[in-house]
Enzyme design. Sequence first.
Site, mmCIF file in Angstrom:
data_model
loop_
_atom_site.group_PDB
_atom_site.id
_atom_site.type_symbol
_atom_site.label_atom_id
_atom_site.label_comp_id
_atom_site.label_asym_id
_atom_site.label_seq_id
_atom_site.Cartn_x
_atom_site.Cartn_y
_atom_site.Cartn_z
ATOM 1 N N SER A 106 0.883 -1.273 0.173
ATOM 2 C CA SER A 106 -0.016 0.196 -0.062
ATOM 3 C C SER A 106 0.787 1.078 0.056
ATOM 4 O O SER A 106 1.628 1.524 -0.956
ATOM 5 C CB SER A 106 -0.960 -0.219 1.112
ATOM 6 O OG SER A 106 -1.933 0.956 1.157
ATOM 7 N N ASP A 156 -10.213 -3.868 -5.111
ATOM 8 C CA ASP A 156 -9.574 -2.774 -4.439
ATOM 9 C C ASP A 156 -10.270 -1.760 -4.311
ATOM 10 O O ASP A 156 -10.628 -0.842 -5.528
ATOM 11 C CB ASP A 156 -8.078 -2.758 -4.777
ATOM 12 C CG ASP A 156 -7.287 -1.945 -3.747
ATOM 13 O OD1 ASP A 156 -8.083 -0.884 -3.098
ATOM 14 O OD2 ASP A 156 -6.193 -2.062 -3.763
ATOM 15 N N HIS A 187 -8.237 -4.419 -0.977
ATOM 16 C CA HIS A 187 -6.949 -3.984 -0.671
ATOM 17 C C HIS A 187 -6.023 -4.796 0.391
ATOM 18 O O HIS A 187 -4.815 -4.580 0.443
ATOM 19 C CB HIS A 187 -7.167 -2.392 0.054
ATOM 20 C CG HIS A 187 -5.900 -1.737 -0.092
ATOM 21 N ND1 HIS A 187 -5.481 -1.401 -1.277
ATOM 22 C CD2 HIS A 187 -5.250 -1.051 0.844
ATOM 23 C CE1 HIS A 187 -4.286 -0.232 -1.085
ATOM 24 N NE2 HIS A 187 -4.312 -0.324 0.447
HETATM 25 C C1 MLT Z 1 -1.331 5.851 -0.130
HETATM 26 O O1 MLT Z 1 -1.544 7.064 0.525
HETATM 27 O O2 MLT Z 1 -0.201 5.533 -0.301
HETATM 28 C C2 MLT Z 1 -2.527 5.214 -0.638
HETATM 29 O O3 MLT Z 1 -3.710 5.966 -0.481
HETATM 30 C C3 MLT Z 1 -2.646 3.810 0.078
HETATM 31 C C4 MLT Z 1 -2.833 4.093 1.360
HETATM 32 O O4 MLT Z 1 -1.718 4.179 2.303
HETATM 33 O O5 MLT Z 1 -4.029 3.764 1.839
#
Ligand code: MLT
Length: 214
Positions: A106, A156, A187
């Site tokens: 992520s 996701d 996700h």
């Molecule tokens: C991010 O901010 O890198 C993406 O939105 C993924 C997350 O951290 O939720």
Amino acid sequence: MSNDLSFAHRFEPGNRLEAPPLLLLHGTGGDENDLLPLGQAVSPGSALLSPRGKVLEHGMPRFFRRLGEGVFDEDDLRRRADELADFVEAARARYGIAAPVALGYSNGANIAAAMLLLRPDVLAGAILLRAMVPLSQPPQADLKDKPVLIISGKLDPIIPSSNSAQLAGLLAKAGANVQHPVLPTGHQLTQTDLTMSREWIKAVGFLQVQAGAA
Ligand code: MLT
């Protein structure tokens, strides 16, 4: 936990020469401890370098600032990717490890993707779990033959399929050797992420040993 380089981090030495070192990059709200079990499971015997993101969002560590979900502060992202790349180089000298393969989830996968584009020499490759395009105007990077595994979730809610496909295309166009399986999931990570990552890294370790022997 160690604080003596520019990031708070954990380092676990490896004990298998053919297992590439891993740079573990956690998701929002995680820390340097989060991905150690995943790293051990994906590549037993790899050295593990696991920094904690320095940006706090309502107390939750991240690797760079965002303006909203999936909307990044790209100036901050560029600065932070550079700072993280410098940390990796300092940690390599300190611990005597080769260039690592990033294993990011992520937010951690997103900064790994940014590092590939901005500082391509720092990483030997990357496993990007639930990653998206990090920069709207990416630089021309030379990723010749760098192995990259992107595993996305078809369901996701944060990352549209078109976005992860665009990331795969962008890295492939820069020369990376990209595999991009899309799982019928969201996700969160699944057992299949682990199994696929483990199989992929075995093949990468094998290729690196072959290249070293050549
Ligand atoms: C991010 O901010 O890198 C993406 O939105 C993924 C997350 O951290 O939720």
